[in-house]
Design a protein around this motif. Structure first.
Motif, PDB file in Angstrom:
ATOM      1  N   TYR A   1       0.774  -1.307  -0.022  1.00  0.00           N
ATOM      2  CA  TYR A   1      -0.145   0.000   0.008  1.00  0.00           C
ATOM      3  C   TYR A   1       1.020   1.282  -0.125  1.00  0.00           C
ATOM      4  O   TYR A   1       1.766   1.171   0.487  1.00  0.00           O
TER       5      TYR A   1
ATOM      6  N   ARG B   1      -1.354  -6.660  -4.922  1.00  0.00           N
ATOM      7  CA  ARG B   1      -1.450  -7.864  -4.373  1.00  0.00           C
ATOM      8  C   ARG B   1      -1.029  -8.939  -4.596  1.00  0.00           C
ATOM      9  O   ARG B   1      -1.183  -9.535  -6.005  1.00  0.00           O
TER      10      ARG B   1
ATOM     11  N   LEU C   1       3.399   0.820   2.829  1.00  0.00           N
ATOM     12  CA  LEU C   1       3.118  -0.048   3.802  1.00  0.00           C
ATOM     13  C   LEU C   1       2.869  -1.612   3.120  1.00  0.00           C
ATOM     14  O   LEU C   1       2.587  -1.423   2.237  1.00  0.00           O
TER      15      LEU C   1
ATOM     16  N   ARG D   1      -7.711 -14.260   1.392  1.00  0.00           N
ATOM     17  CA  ARG D   1      -7.717 -13.076   0.390  1.00  0.00           C
ATOM     18  C   ARG D   1      -8.701 -12.315   0.228  1.00  0.00           C
ATOM     19  O   ARG D   1      -8.983 -11.133  -0.329  1.00  0.00           O
ATOM     20  N   PHE D   2      -9.824 -12.349   1.097  1.00  0.00           N
ATOM     21  CA  PHE D   2     -11.166 -11.810   0.844  1.00  0.00           C
ATOM     22  C   PHE D   2     -11.065 -10.342   1.849  1.00  0.00           C
ATOM     23  O   PHE D   2     -10.342 -10.680   3.092  1.00  0.00           O
ATOM     24  N   GLY D   3     -12.085  -9.795   1.683  1.00  0.00           N
ATOM     25  CA  GLY D   3     -12.146  -8.451   2.281  1.00  0.00           C
ATOM     26  C   GLY D   3     -12.185  -8.497   4.052  1.00  0.00           C
ATOM     27  O   GLY D   3     -11.773  -7.711   4.603  1.00  0.00           O
ATOM     28  N   ASN D   4     -12.796  -9.600   4.233  1.00  0.00           N
ATOM     29  CA  ASN D   4     -13.078  -9.690   5.749  1.00  0.00           C
ATOM     30  C   ASN D   4     -12.048 -10.456   6.539  1.00  0.00           C
ATOM     31  O   ASN D   4     -12.243 -10.744   7.743  1.00  0.00           O
ATOM     32  N   ASN D   5     -10.871 -10.722   5.817  1.00  0.00           N
ATOM     33  CA  ASN D   5      -9.643 -11.160   6.391  1.00  0.00           C
ATOM     34  C   ASN D   5      -8.903 -10.166   7.086  1.00  0.00           C
ATOM     35  O   ASN D   5      -8.828  -8.977   6.605  1.00  0.00           O
ATOM     36  N   GLU D   6      -8.248 -10.299   8.287  1.00  0.00           N
ATOM     37  CA  GLU D   6      -7.432  -9.387   9.065  1.00  0.00           C
ATOM     38  C   GLU D   6      -6.125  -9.346   8.149  1.00  0.00           C
ATOM     39  O   GLU D   6      -5.353 -10.350   7.840  1.00  0.00           O
ATOM     40  N   GLN D   7      -5.878  -8.157   7.981  1.00  0.00           N
ATOM     41  CA  GLN D   7      -4.548  -7.770   7.498  1.00  0.00           C
ATOM     42  C   GLN D   7      -3.670  -7.311   8.416  1.00  0.00           C
ATOM     43  O   GLN D   7      -4.027  -6.516   9.228  1.00  0.00           O
TER      44      GLN D   7
ATOM     45  N   PHE E   1      -0.175  -5.363   9.362  1.00  0.00           N
ATOM     46  CA  PHE E   1       0.614  -4.456   8.672  1.00  0.00           C
ATOM     47  C   PHE E   1       1.864  -4.264   9.292  1.00  0.00           C
ATOM     48  O   PHE E   1       2.135  -4.472  10.507  1.00  0.00           O
ATOM     49  N   GLY E   2       2.956  -4.224   8.335  1.00  0.00           N
ATOM     50  CA  GLY E   2       4.239  -3.420   8.914  1.00  0.00           C
ATOM     51  C   GLY E   2       4.276  -2.132   9.137  1.00  0.00           C
ATOM     52  O   GLY E   2       3.452  -1.464   9.076  1.00  0.00           O
TER      53      GLY E   2
ATOM     54  N   SER F   1     -18.254  -6.231   3.848  1.00  0.00           N
ATOM     55  CA  SER F   1     -17.815  -6.392   5.113  1.00  0.00           C
ATOM     56  C   SER F   1     -17.177  -5.078   5.491  1.00  0.00           C
ATOM     57  O   SER F   1     -16.801  -4.295   4.503  1.00  0.00           O
TER      58      SER F   1
ATOM     59  N   GLN G   1     -14.241  -3.034   8.197  1.00  0.00           N
ATOM     60  CA  GLN G   1     -13.281  -3.131   9.171  1.00  0.00           C
ATOM     61  C   GLN G   1     -13.013  -1.890   9.930  1.00  0.00           C
ATOM     62  O   GLN G   1     -13.106  -0.832   9.034  1.00  0.00           O
TER      63      GLN G   1
ATOM     64  N   LEU H   1      -5.857  -3.945  13.185  1.00  0.00           N
ATOM     65  CA  LEU H   1      -7.351  -4.182  13.157  1.00  0.00           C
ATOM     66  C   LEU H   1      -7.925  -4.175  14.634  1.00  0.00           C
ATOM     67  O   LEU H   1      -7.372  -4.661  15.561  1.00  0.00           O
TER      68      LEU H   1
ATOM     69  N   ALA I   1     -15.105  -3.634   1.995  1.00  0.00           N
ATOM     70  CA  ALA I   1     -15.047  -4.592   0.907  1.00  0.00           C
ATOM     71  C   ALA I   1     -16.629  -4.553   0.423  1.00  0.00           C
ATOM     72  O   ALA I   1     -17.601  -4.391   1.190  1.00  0.00           O
TER      73      ALA I   1
ATOM     74  N   TYR J   1     -12.298  -8.963  -2.845  1.00  0.00           N
ATOM     75  CA  TYR J   1     -11.272  -9.019  -1.780  1.00  0.00           C
ATOM     76  C   TYR J   1     -10.644  -7.739  -1.423  1.00  0.00           C
ATOM     77  O   TYR J   1     -10.292  -7.619  -0.181  1.00  0.00           O
TER      78      TYR J   1
END
Lengths: 115, 111
Positions: free
Chosen positions: A35, A48, A91, A98-104, A106-107, B31, B33, B45, B92, B97
């Motif tokens: 990012y 990605r 970042l 890979r879906f948007g509701n997964n926690e990302q 970050f560094g 979704s 966040q 998060l 999203a 994704y």
């Protein structure tokens, strides 16, 4: 367990110079994101990866930006040549899915200043 | 490109006060966040919401997802200086994704 590691933390270069950023994601995370975050803005996705494959690079300025993720683990993002407008925080993030509701995760980012 | 609006952009309050931050879109989120980002660090998060009308609590933070899944709010009760940071919502849409981040709300809690 170590989080997402990025280096360098800070980089100051003159315009037209090349620069590279490195990212090591969390072990086991197949999805990796780069990012760019401009001052006062939220992060914007550049690219990605799913393992070693770049599956979305639609926002990457391909004339000067390139990225790679050899062996599906570490990744590098390169800018050549850098322009004044490239000054931002870059970042890296990783996630299990890979879906948007997964926690990302970050560094800390690399703060780039182009003079 | 889906747009996501956050408000207010800046918020400066005294310790002990309550506050609410808003996140809106013209399209239905699949979704949403909320992240918090401290200076020199990446976003972390706080919560993920997926069901319309959902309410989640995290200590003094309460997150609501609108019934129509087009808006969300973050409410902080009795804010403390440690709550200072940039609060980002990220949404999203559909089966995409991709997360789109808002511009964030920069919160300063003064002792």
């Amino acid at each position: 367990e170590a989080g997402v590691v990025q280096s360098p933390r800070y980089k100051i270069i003159e315009k037209k110079q090349p620069v590279a950023f490195w990212c090591n994601p969390i072990s086991g995370h197949n999805t990796l994101y780069w990012y760019r975050q401009n001052l006062g803005q939220g992060p914007e996705l550049l690219i990605r990866y799913e393992n070693e494959e770049a599956v979305d690079d639609s926002q990457l300025p391909k004339d000067r930006f390139s990225a790679e993720r050899l062996k599906g683990v570490d990744s590098t993002l390169k800018i050549q040549p850098a322009e004044l407008g490239d000054s931002a925080v870059y970042l890296c993030a990783s996630s299990l899915g890979r879906f948007g509701n997964n926690e990302q995760f970050f560094g800390p980012g690399t703060r780039l200043t182009v003079l | 490109t889906q747009l996501l609006e956050q408000s207010p952009q800046f918020l400066s309050i005294q310790e002990g006060e309550n506050l609410t931050v808003y996140c809106n879109s013209s399209s239905v989120f699949s979704s949403l966040q909320w992240y918090r980002q401290e200076p020199g660090e990446g976003p972390v998060l706080l919560v993920t919401v997926v069901t319309g009308g959902e309410v989640k609590k995290l200590k003094r933070l309460t997150f609501q997802f609108g019934d129509a899944r087009k808006d969300s709010s973050l409410h902080i009760t009795a804010a403390q200086p440690g709550d200072t940071g940039l609060y980002l919502c990220a949404g999203a849409w559909g089966s995409n994704y991709k997360l789109t981040f808002g511009k964030g709300t920069l919160l300063t809690v003064n002792p």
